[in-house]
Design an enzyme around this catalytic site. Structure first.
Site, PDB file in Angstrom:
ATOM      1  CE  LYS A 211      43.031 -36.510  23.003  1.00  0.00           C
ATOM      2  NZ  LYS A 211      42.528 -36.668  21.623  1.00  0.00           N
TER       3      LYS A 211
ATOM      4  CD  GLU B  98      45.219 -48.943  19.297  1.00  0.00           C
ATOM      5  OE1 GLU B  98      46.033 -48.084  19.702  1.00  0.00           O
ATOM      6  OE2 GLU B  98      45.320 -50.147  19.538  1.00  0.00           O
TER       7      GLU B  98
ATOM      8  CG  LEU C 167      49.994 -44.559  14.453  1.00  0.00           C
ATOM      9  CD1 LEU C 167      51.192 -43.833  15.050  1.00  0.00           C
ATOM     10  CD2 LEU C 167      50.394 -45.261  13.170  1.00  0.00           C
TER      11      LEU C 167
ATOM     12  N   GLY D 129      45.349 -26.263   8.743  1.00  0.00           N
ATOM     13  CA  GLY D 129      44.453 -27.094   9.521  1.00  0.00           C
ATOM     14  C   GLY D 129      45.162 -28.122  10.385  1.00  0.00           C
TER      15      GLY D 129
ATOM     16  CD  GLU E  12      42.271 -29.486  18.132  1.00  0.00           C
ATOM     17  OE1 GLU E  12      41.114 -29.054  17.946  1.00  0.00           O
ATOM     18  OE2 GLU E  12      42.596 -30.670  17.916  1.00  0.00           O
TER      19      GLU E  12
ATOM     20  CG  ASP F  63      45.350 -33.881  22.787  1.00  0.00           C
ATOM     21  OD1 ASP F  63      44.211 -34.238  23.123  1.00  0.00           O
ATOM     22  OD2 ASP F  63      45.973 -34.365  21.819  1.00  0.00           O
TER      23      ASP F  63
ATOM     24  CE  LYS G 111      46.850 -37.503  21.523  1.00  0.00           C
ATOM     25  NZ  LYS G 111      47.485 -36.983  20.290  1.00  0.00           N
TER      26      LYS G 111
ATOM     27  N   GLY H  19      44.160 -36.833  12.124  1.00  0.00           N
ATOM     28  CA  GLY H  19      43.319 -36.734  10.929  1.00  0.00           C
ATOM     29  C   GLY H  19      42.061 -37.562  11.079  1.00  0.00           C
TER      30      GLY H  19
END
Length: 382
Positions: free
Chosen positions: A142, A168, A175, A226, A229, A240, A244, A359
């Protein structure tokens, strides 16, 4: 250590890549992977498993030419079986990104592509030069799309020679969020606004935060599973998510910078600078403010959701919001990401993309899909 020569090729501009005609022959794409961590390793497994099908059904050969880790790299000229055992290869070289890119590029006018799974800003600084040299670049990193606007503009300008840059998986993993936005714009639609739940971690926490147990207990559970982070503040800060949102805004042609996004962190200032271990010991301090927010939402007959918004005036925000119980985000499932595009065509009923947004497997699949889109556009090898 066995060595072989790596020619330091110049960085010429490549001509536009021709679209292949069906049935005209074999296509080969040289691939180099940077960052064999969780996502990179998952991608390598997916590439390996798909090779026979791609060769049989699509006359496409993906030739893995090298893998770069943080301090070392493995090249196919040292190990012909690199694709099968990069993690355990005995022959390696010190990390050298320029030499690595030159090796993958080759000197035979082949089609070549670099995949950056490193999450490194230093690697992202190489993108303009690689693209200008004719190397395609695919990444879930990113930092390129949300970093300095000047670098982003340099990346886009470097693509004019025919190389392709796809990203993507920087937004909602596998997605088709960026592709959906690109399709809308390419067909003449106009973006009016974006609203989304871009964090699977915060979606899970909001869905589970019903007052039956403290927020800190849920956060500890998410950390143990999990979902967060290693330092949960990276999720709770909202930074974060803001990245996006910036990536999508820039895809739409809006020159948004990260500093222009109003981000409401869920981490109190007193906890923000603590060492990670001490922060985890003091998670209980998150409970009073989060309990108060939940009480406000219930008093208004709504729900709490972590939402990113971009309106038609370019105003961007990321915060914990109270939404009406009828809102589409009120019915999201656990870790789902949800993105709504309001456009000139989809004005009264926004276009929605929803599904698992985190994931290593689904992120790697998003990267792989980008790689295949580029491969589909390549000319046939002689």
């Amino acid at each position: 250590m066995i060595t072989c020569a790596i020619e330091q090729v110049p960085h010429p501009s490549l001509p536009p890549l021709a679209m292949p005609r069906a049935g005209t022959g074999r296509r080969t794409l040289a691939v180099g992977v940077i960052g064999p961590g969780r996502v990179g390793s998952a991608l390598l497994e997916q590439l390996r498993a798909a090779q026979p099908r791609l060769a049989r059904d699509h006359a496409l050969e993906l030739k893995l030419c090298g893998v770069v880790a943080s301090k070392r790299m493995w090249l196919d000229c040292d190990d012909a079986e690199l694709n099968g055992r990069h993690g355990g290869a005995q022959i390696w070289r010190p990390n050298d990104l320029d030499a690595f890119a030159a090796h993958v590029h080759g000197n035979d006018d082949r089609h070549a592509l670099l995949v950056d799974c490193s999450a490194s800003d230093a690697v992202a600084t190489h993108y303009p030069r690689w693209l200008a040299a004719g190397l395609h670049v695919v990444t879930p990193n990113k930092l390129a799309g949300s970093g300095p606007l000047e670098r982003w503009q340099a990346i886009r300008a470097a693509c004019t020679g025919g190389a392709r840059f796809r990203y993507e998986a920087t937004v909602c993993a596998g997605l088709p969020v960026v592709q959906t936005l690109r399709d809308l714009l390419d067909t003449g639609d106009e973006l009016l606004g974006i609203e989304g739940m871009f964090s699977g971690t915060l979606a899970w926490l909001c869905n589970r935060h019903d007052g039956s147990q403290p927020f800190s207990a849920l956060l500890r559970e998410a950390h143990a599973l999990g979902y967060t982070e290693p330092d949960p503040r990276e999720d709770l800060s909202g930074l974060d998510v803001a990245r996006k949102l910036v990536i999508l805004a820039r895809e739409a042609g809006w020159p948004l910078s990260l500093e222009q996004v109003a981000v409401e962190s869920l981490v109190p200032p007193a906890l923000a600078a603590l060492p990670p271990d001490e922060f985890m010991r003091r998670l209980d301090e998150l409970d009073p403010p989060l309990a108060a927010k939940l009480a406000t939402a219930r008093a208004e007959g709504g729900v709490l959701r972590h939402v990113a918004r971009l309106d038609r005036h370019g105003r961007a925000s990321v915060r914990l919001a109270v939404l009406p119980a009828t809102h589409a985000f009120a019915h999201s499932r656990l870790t789902d990401n949800v993105v709504q595009f309001t456009t000139r065509r989809y004005c009264d009923n926004p276009l929605q993309v929803q599904g698992p947004g985190a994931g290593p497997e689904v992120t790697a699949a998003g990267v792989f899909a980008d790689l295949l889109r580029i491969a589909e556009s390549l000319g046939v090898q002689a």
